[in-house]
Design a protein around this motif. Sequence first.
Motif, short mmCIF file in Angstrom:
data_model
loop_
_atom_site.label_atom_id
_atom_site.label_comp_id
_atom_site.label_asym_id
_atom_site.label_seq_id
_atom_site.Cartn_x
_atom_site.Cartn_y
_atom_site.Cartn_z
N LEU A 5 23.26 20.06 67.48
CA LEU A 5 23.50 21.23 66.64
C LEU A 5 24.94 21.70 66.74
O LEU A 5 25.61 21.92 65.73
CB LEU A 5 22.55 22.36 67.02
CG LEU A 5 22.76 23.69 66.30
CD1 LEU A 5 22.39 23.56 64.84
CD2 LEU A 5 21.96 24.78 66.96
N PHE A 6 25.44 21.86 67.97
CA PHE A 6 26.81 22.34 68.13
C PHE A 6 27.82 21.30 67.67
O PHE A 6 28.88 21.66 67.15
CB PHE A 6 27.05 22.77 69.58
CG PHE A 6 26.37 24.06 69.91
CD1 PHE A 6 26.64 25.22 69.19
CD2 PHE A 6 25.44 24.13 70.93
CE1 PHE A 6 26.01 26.41 69.49
CE2 PHE A 6 24.80 25.32 71.23
CZ PHE A 6 25.09 26.46 70.51
N ALA B 35 27.36 19.27 65.16
CA ALA B 35 27.34 19.38 63.70
C ALA B 35 28.09 20.62 63.24
O ALA B 35 28.81 20.59 62.23
CB ALA B 35 25.90 19.40 63.20
N LEU B 36 27.93 21.73 63.95
CA LEU B 36 28.66 22.95 63.59
C LEU B 36 30.16 22.77 63.75
O LEU B 36 30.94 23.20 62.89
CB LEU B 36 28.18 24.13 64.44
CG LEU B 36 26.78 24.66 64.13
CD1 LEU B 36 26.39 25.74 65.13
CD2 LEU B 36 26.73 25.20 62.72
N GLN B 37 30.58 22.13 64.82
CA GLN B 37 32.01 21.89 65.03
C GLN B 37 32.56 20.96 63.95
O GLN B 37 33.65 21.17 63.44
CB GLN B 37 32.23 21.26 66.40
CG GLN B 37 31.87 22.19 67.53
CD GLN B 37 33.08 22.62 68.31
OE1 GLN B 37 34.08 21.93 68.31
NE2 GLN B 37 32.98 23.75 68.96
N ARG B 38 31.78 19.97 63.59
CA ARG B 38 32.23 19.03 62.56
C ARG B 38 32.33 19.74 61.20
O ARG B 38 33.23 19.48 60.42
CB ARG B 38 31.25 17.87 62.48
CG ARG B 38 31.70 16.79 61.57
CD ARG B 38 30.81 15.60 61.66
NE ARG B 38 31.31 14.57 60.77
CZ ARG B 38 30.81 13.39 60.68
NH1 ARG B 38 29.79 13.04 61.41
NH2 ARG B 38 31.32 12.52 59.85
N ALA B 39 31.40 20.64 60.93
CA ALA B 39 31.43 21.38 59.67
C ALA B 39 32.63 22.31 59.62
O ALA B 39 33.21 22.53 58.55
CB ALA B 39 30.13 22.16 59.49
N GLN B 40 33.02 22.87 60.75
CA GLN B 40 34.17 23.77 60.78
C GLN B 40 35.48 23.01 60.62
O GLN B 40 36.45 23.52 60.07
CB GLN B 40 34.20 24.57 62.08
CG GLN B 40 33.13 25.62 62.14
CD GLN B 40 33.11 26.32 63.48
OE1 GLN B 40 33.83 25.95 64.40
NE2 GLN B 40 32.26 27.33 63.60
N ARG B 41 35.52 21.77 61.09
CA ARG B 41 36.73 20.97 61.00
C ARG B 41 36.89 20.30 59.64
O ARG B 41 37.96 19.84 59.30
CB ARG B 41 36.74 19.88 62.06
CG ARG B 41 37.06 20.39 63.44
CD ARG B 41 37.19 19.25 64.37
NE ARG B 41 35.95 18.48 64.30
CZ ARG B 41 35.64 17.48 65.08
NH1 ARG B 41 36.47 17.09 66.00
NH2 ARG B 41 34.49 16.85 64.98
#
Length: 89
Positions: free
Chosen positions: A70-71, A73-79
Amino acid sequence: QDSPLKAVQMLCPPLIMDTLASLALATEPPPPALLLRRPYGRDHPLAPPTMLRNILGHAAYQLLPPLTLLFAALQRAQRAPPPRREERL
């Protein structure tokens, strides 16, 4: 479109099976060794350290991989770069 089985109909077989299993365990006589041993004292832990270690290990095993994914994927979405807009003239 209606379901062929209603919710109550789907819950009845597990309820019946669980009831029969609990009755089987409740009516089974205890082994003689259990009746001969002394009771545990008040200061004896309800869950032994081995059991607590197993519970915490399984909780970590079940929580860490999904949370890591989950984290990540969130980091990848922010980048990710923002989607491009075409400019109109």
